[in-house]
Design a protein around this motif. Sequence first.
Motif, PDB file in Angstrom:
ATOM      1  N   UNK A  85       0.811  -1.224   0.000  1.00  0.00           N
ATOM      2  CA  UNK A  85       0.000   0.000   0.000  1.00  0.00           C
ATOM      3  C   UNK A  85       0.844   1.274   0.000  1.00  0.00           C
ATOM      4  N   UNK A  86       1.926   1.339   0.793  1.00  0.00           N
ATOM      5  CA  UNK A  86       2.733   2.578   0.781  1.00  0.00           C
ATOM      6  C   UNK A  86       3.444   2.839  -0.541  1.00  0.00           C
ATOM      7  N   UNK A  87       3.482   1.834  -1.407  1.00  0.00           N
ATOM      8  CA  UNK A  87       4.142   2.035  -2.701  1.00  0.00           C
ATOM      9  C   UNK A  87       3.266   2.816  -3.672  1.00  0.00           C
ATOM     10  N   UNK A  88       1.962   2.892  -3.369  1.00  0.00           N
ATOM     11  CA  UNK A  88       1.062   3.551  -4.311  1.00  0.00           C
ATOM     12  C   UNK A  88       0.030   4.413  -3.596  1.00  0.00           C
ATOM     13  N   UNK A  89      -1.085   3.790  -3.196  1.00  0.00           N
ATOM     14  CA  UNK A  89      -2.241   4.550  -2.713  1.00  0.00           C
ATOM     15  C   UNK A  89      -2.097   5.082  -1.297  1.00  0.00           C
ATOM     16  N   UNK A  90      -1.032   4.723  -0.606  1.00  0.00           N
ATOM     17  CA  UNK A  90      -0.801   5.282   0.732  1.00  0.00           C
ATOM     18  C   UNK A  90       0.655   5.692   0.879  1.00  0.00           C
ATOM     19  N   UNK A  91       1.205   6.241  -0.204  1.00  0.00           N
ATOM     20  CA  UNK A  91       2.609   6.644  -0.192  1.00  0.00           C
ATOM     21  C   UNK A  91       2.854   7.713   0.881  1.00  0.00           C
ATOM     22  N   UNK A 134       6.736   1.365   3.968  1.00  0.00           N
ATOM     23  CA  UNK A 134       6.754   2.829   4.007  1.00  0.00           C
ATOM     24  C   UNK A 134       8.100   3.384   3.570  1.00  0.00           C
ATOM     25  N   UNK A 135       9.189   2.726   3.970  1.00  0.00           N
ATOM     26  CA  UNK A 135      10.518   3.184   3.548  1.00  0.00           C
ATOM     27  C   UNK A 135      10.701   3.016   2.048  1.00  0.00           C
ATOM     28  N   UNK A 136      10.173   1.916   1.496  1.00  0.00           N
ATOM     29  CA  UNK A 136      10.280   1.696   0.052  1.00  0.00           C
ATOM     30  C   UNK A 136       9.452   2.724  -0.715  1.00  0.00           C
ATOM     31  N   UNK A 137       8.261   3.048  -0.201  1.00  0.00           N
ATOM     32  CA  UNK A 137       7.439   4.071  -0.844  1.00  0.00           C
ATOM     33  C   UNK A 137       8.121   5.419  -0.860  1.00  0.00           C
TER      34      UNK A 137
END
Length: 214
Positions: free
Chosen positions: A13-19, A137-140
């Motif tokens: 999710x943090x990679x796209x819609x919750x970056x 989250x770190x990857x996003x």
Amino acid sequence: MGLSKKHKGLLLDPLADNNPITIQVLGICSALAITAQLKPSIIMAVSVLFVLGVGNVVISLMRNIIPSKIRIIVQLIVVATLVIIVDQVLKAFAYELSKTLSVFIGLIITNCIIMGRFEAFALGNKPWPAFLDGIGNAAGYGILLVVVAFFRELLGAGTLFGIKVLGDPVEKTGLYAYGYENNGFMVLAPMALIVVGIIIWVQRSKNPALVEDN
């Protein structure tokens, strides 16, 4: 260990819609400061990946013994310790790059993404979900940093990793130039904000659900 749907969501999710940058609007300062070149941006992304992934696990392991009144202090000690490790490793194996990043590595301590995930997730979840949340989250954060740096270095200096990619103008005839003329505005900090803004616009255009209602 397999990943359940919930665990995949924590990671993806943090990679796209919750970056954390484009949606949560956290970590903007480093996106402005270090994305003029690709290499420092990648090192910063990897550093945050290590600090947030390991830090989330440590906070999760300690979650039942940390007094609530001093939890912020404990979180700061954990992140500061991990940042010192990163700083020392860079100085030992990539000294010139560590000088380039200089104060920005230390400022990982105050990165809102890290403290936010410690407080919002790691303190209330087991180590494995906390690790996935930290890595996601770190990857996003890191992917966005690299994307911004790619365009800023390519268009601002005509290089990638310091290697010339776009050639300088080789011929000028009147008002016309053949080749690529470096855009100095791209290497200025305000341009990072503009690039991030364009990414946010594209992301919301593709997914109207992300647009906040007035």
